[in-house]
Write an enzyme that holds these catalytic residues in place. Structure first.
Site, short mmCIF file in Angstrom:
data_model
loop_
_atom_site.label_atom_id
_atom_site.label_comp_id
_atom_site.label_asym_id
_atom_site.label_seq_id
_atom_site.Cartn_x
_atom_site.Cartn_y
_atom_site.Cartn_z
CD GLU A 85 29.67 22.14 -76.43
OE1 GLU A 85 29.37 23.26 -75.96
OE2 GLU A 85 30.98 22.27 -77.05
CB CYS A 173 40.49 40.57 -72.68
SG CYS A 173 40.64 41.79 -73.65
P1 TMP Z 1 32.62 25.50 -76.33
O1 TMP Z 1 32.34 26.88 -75.16
O2 TMP Z 1 32.84 24.47 -76.53
O3 TMP Z 1 34.04 25.80 -77.40
O4 TMP Z 1 30.89 25.68 -77.43
C1 TMP Z 1 30.32 26.47 -77.61
C2 TMP Z 1 29.54 26.02 -78.79
O5 TMP Z 1 28.11 27.21 -78.32
C3 TMP Z 1 29.74 26.34 -80.21
O6 TMP Z 1 29.33 25.47 -80.67
C4 TMP Z 1 29.10 28.05 -80.48
C5 TMP Z 1 28.39 27.96 -79.51
N1 TMP Z 1 28.06 28.98 -79.08
C6 TMP Z 1 26.15 29.54 -79.72
O7 TMP Z 1 25.13 29.18 -79.88
N2 TMP Z 1 26.34 30.79 -79.15
C7 TMP Z 1 27.53 31.87 -78.23
O8 TMP Z 1 25.89 32.76 -78.63
C8 TMP Z 1 28.56 30.74 -78.37
C9 TMP Z 1 29.25 32.00 -77.61
C10 TMP Z 1 28.60 30.12 -78.74
MG MG Z 2 33.32 22.03 -76.31
#
Ligand code: TMP
Ligand code: MG
Length: 182
Positions: A85, A173
């Site tokens: 992350e 998409c």
């Molecule tokens: P992941 O890609 O491992 O599923 O997690 C992405 C993380 O980022 C999740 O905690 C949600 C967060 N996020 C934001 O903070 N802002 C955003 O605009 C998006 C799309 C995700």
């Molecule tokens: Mg992740």
């Protein structure tokens, strides 16, 4: 000199963390010592765990500032530094990653390239620029099943960072992505 490997995607639920855990497992089989860190602010799955959406997990150390990595690596004879992350870290992470590479570490990084609004997410653009190897993953569009490279926020989102998963965000998409919510 070391090597910088990035696993990235524009869509959430693309399997970044799953791929991350797979590579960590392989490195463990190769008897490499691995320091795994993630940002403190991603508290979805409890204190010290990197968890993919399908439930795979490994133990990680929560850190607030990228500079903490430089202290942590002194504790053991690590070969690999794995960062989950990375989009949540501030830009100091970029220099830390370069320093780790120049000290001989393999640096394995995952991160979301773009926010739900399609903006570059935190330090990810710079991290992609210093990467030796990039794996881009797709998700599956929640509306039509085609490859998803974007994330849709299902709530009124008024800042870049809002931690969350199912129910808050969906992979989409280009056709089914709506990005006028900020
Ligand atoms: P992941 O890609 O491992 O599923 O997690 C992405 C993380 O980022 C999740 O905690 C949600 C967060 N996020 C934001 O903070 N802002 C955003 O605009 C998006 C799309 C995700
Ligand atoms: Mg992740």
């Amino acid at each position: 000199f070391g090597w910088i490997e990035v696993i990235a995607s524009g869509a959430m639920y693309a399997g970044k963390t799953r791929e991350f855990i797979k590579r960590i497992d392989e490195l463990k089989w190769a008897k490499k010592k691995i320091l795994i860190v993630k940002p403190m602010l991603d508290d979805r799955y409890g204190e010290s765990c990197v968890m993919s959406h399908n439930g795979d997990n490994v133990t990680a150390i929560n850190i607030k500032c990228p500079l903490e990595i430089l202290e942590l690596i002194k504790r053991d004879n690590y070969d690999v530094v794995a960062i989950d992350e990375a989009q949540f870290f501030d830009k100091k992470i970029v220099q830390v990653i370069k320093d780790l590479r120049d000290s001989g570490f393999l640096v394995l990084i995952t991160g979301l390239n773009t926010t739900a609004e399609g903006k570059p997410f935190g330090p990810m653009p710079e991290i992609l620029c210093i990467a030796d190897d990039i794996t881009i993953l797709y998700g599956v569009c929640a509306a039509c099943g085609k490859p998803a490279t974007k994330t849709l926020a299902l709530f009124d989102k008024d800042q870049d960072i809002v931690v969350g998963g199912q129910g808050k965000y969906e992979p989409r998409c280009n056709k089914h992505w709506v990005h006028n919510r900020l």
